[in-house]
Write a protein that holds these residues in place. Structure first.
Motif, PDB file in Angstrom:
ATOM      1  N   THR A 157       0.844  -1.192   0.000  1.00 42.48           N
ATOM      2  CA  THR A 157       0.000   0.000   0.000  1.00 42.48           C
ATOM      3  C   THR A 157       0.879   1.240   0.000  1.00 42.48           C
ATOM      4  O   THR A 157       1.995   1.215   0.547  1.00 42.48           O
ATOM      5  N   ASN A 165      -2.613   7.232   1.567  1.00 38.73           N
ATOM      6  CA  ASN A 165      -3.675   6.576   0.818  1.00 38.73           C
ATOM      7  C   ASN A 165      -3.517   5.068   0.975  1.00 38.73           C
ATOM      8  O   ASN A 165      -2.415   4.540   0.836  1.00 38.73           O
ATOM      9  N   ARG A 167      -4.331   2.301  -0.752  1.00 38.94           N
ATOM     10  CA  ARG A 167      -4.628   1.524  -1.956  1.00 38.94           C
ATOM     11  C   ARG A 167      -3.839   0.212  -1.938  1.00 38.94           C
ATOM     12  O   ARG A 167      -2.832   0.046  -2.630  1.00 38.94           O
ATOM     13  N   ARG A 169      -2.670  -3.250  -2.886  1.00 41.12           N
ATOM     14  CA  ARG A 169      -2.689  -3.917  -4.177  1.00 41.12           C
ATOM     15  C   ARG A 169      -1.745  -5.118  -4.209  1.00 41.12           C
ATOM     16  O   ARG A 169      -0.755  -5.166  -3.485  1.00 41.12           O
ATOM     17  N   CYS A 273      -9.153   3.914  -0.390  1.00 40.91           N
ATOM     18  CA  CYS A 273      -8.893   3.671  -1.809  1.00 40.91           C
ATOM     19  C   CYS A 273      -9.987   4.321  -2.658  1.00 40.91           C
ATOM     20  O   CYS A 273     -11.179   4.137  -2.401  1.00 40.91           O
ATOM     21  N   THR A 275     -12.090   4.438  -5.924  1.00 42.11           N
ATOM     22  CA  THR A 275     -12.490   3.482  -6.950  1.00 42.11           C
ATOM     23  C   THR A 275     -13.079   4.213  -8.153  1.00 42.11           C
ATOM     24  O   THR A 275     -13.316   5.424  -8.123  1.00 42.11           O
TER      25      THR A 275
END
Length: 353
Positions: A157, A165, A167, A169, A273, A275
């Motif tokens: 992340t 942030n 996010r 992944r 996150c 989208t």
């Protein structure tokens, strides 16, 4: 960084708005993108605006032939295939979802090239958390093993790189054994939840790397939010915000969702996150920002993050949008993209010797 490779010829598949290309630029690796391929007309127009001279092919990736593939003479394949078959808000049809077809076709193409002694030296794949548990991932790993690659999987992340942030992944970096039998760190059979200490000297210095406990916990939970907001190693959101964003204030109708909104302040050190649904769905599609003002009923006035602010959080250095691309399309394109800085560091890690 160790010993960098010679100039790399890159094939960028599922290229979207060019996140992988920006990551290559940020990585410091010498490269040439031989071709970028995507079928989406909107993201292709954004890509072309930012890289007008590049060989951008608007076509189905599964239509690429072995002959075309070999003619490009690519040393590297970077790809971020569709995430919808694996995302938590989707149907999770996995390999039964037609949107995985192009990725599976690419893996078959890599296998064909291997049999014909055309070696792709490096492969990087990005996708959502959940991909690591999929049957599609199993096909990826089976192909890498069959074609003589060493590889390492990660869940990372931007928070680990001090960027506010979350996010999270999936990433897989792979190197053909002709380039060496290991990376600059010891391979682990499990998915790594951080950058190993032996590899950290390769990381870029723009953002400091930090270890975050309970990385895969619910990052929107109150306890995790409080822990992250008190972690001064993570930059505050204020560093990524832009002035004059009054036209992004949520309407009175949208404020009906107030209790379900994830509201952050400029001093916050995390955001959810973002989208592709952001700006249309108010809950579960990304954080909103308190303006510092209050409404007549005492609630905070809140606004959406602007596309440029989300671009900043995703570490695009100077992303430009065509004027005819709507706000909704900008949010959607960003929601399907990746964090440039995280990928730039993985590229460095992948090619270091």
């Amino acid at each position: 960084m160790g010993s960098p490779p010679p100039k790399l010829n890159v094939l960028e598949l599922f290229c979207g708005i060019g996140g992988m290309h920006w990551a290559l630029t940020e990585s410091g690796v010498e490269f040439e993108v031989k071709a970028a391929v995507d079928i989406n007309t909107v993201t292709n127009s954004i890509y072309r605006t930012n890289f007008p001279k590049l060989n951008l092919l608007q076509r189905e990736i599964k239509s690429l032939t072995t002959e075309e593939f070999v003619k490009l003479q690519a040393d590297v394949i970077l790809m971020s295939p569709p995430c919808q078959p694996f995302t938590r808000v989707g149907l999770k049809k996995d390999i039964e979802d037609d949107r995985t077809n192009a990725f599976i076709a690419t893996l078959r193409l890599i296998e064909t090239c291997h049999r014909q002694a055309h070696v792709i030296s490096y492969i990087l794949v990005e996708n959502v958390k959940g991909f690591e548990e999929s049957s599609t991932r199993d096909v990826l790993i089976e192909t890498l093993n069959k074609c003589d690659y060493v590889y390492q999987e990660f869940l990372l992340t931007p928070l680990q790189f001090s960027i506010p942030n979350s996010r999270l992944r999936y990433y897989c970096i792979a190197k053909h054994k002709s380039e060496g039998n290991n990376f600059i760190f010891a391979h682990q059979p499990e998915v790594m939840l951080g950058i190993p200490s032996a590899a950290q000297p390769t990381l870029l210095s723009k953002h400091s790397y930090i270890d975050i406990e309970n990385l895969t916990s619910n990052l929107t939970g109150q306890e995790m939010t409080a822990a992250l907001d008190s972690d001064e190693r993570i930059a505050p959101l204020a560093q990524y915000l832009l002035p004059n964003s009054t036209d992004y204030i949520l309407s009175s109708e949208a404020m009906e969702y107030y209790q379900g909104l994830d509201i952050r302040k400029p001093s916050s050190r995390n955001s959810c996150c973002f989208t592709k649904r952001y700006g249309r769905f108010h809950v579960g599609s990304g954080s909103c920002l308190s303006t510092g003002s209050h409404l007549e009923d005492g609630r905070e006035e809140v606004r959406f993050f602007t596309p440029d602010e989300i671009s900043n959080l995703m570490c695009f250095p100077q992303l430009k949008f065509p004027e005819n691309i709507s706000r909704r399309q900008r949010y959607s394109a960003l929601g399907n993209s990746l964090n440039v800085y995280v990928v730039a560091n993985l590229i460095r890690l992948m090619v270091s010797k």
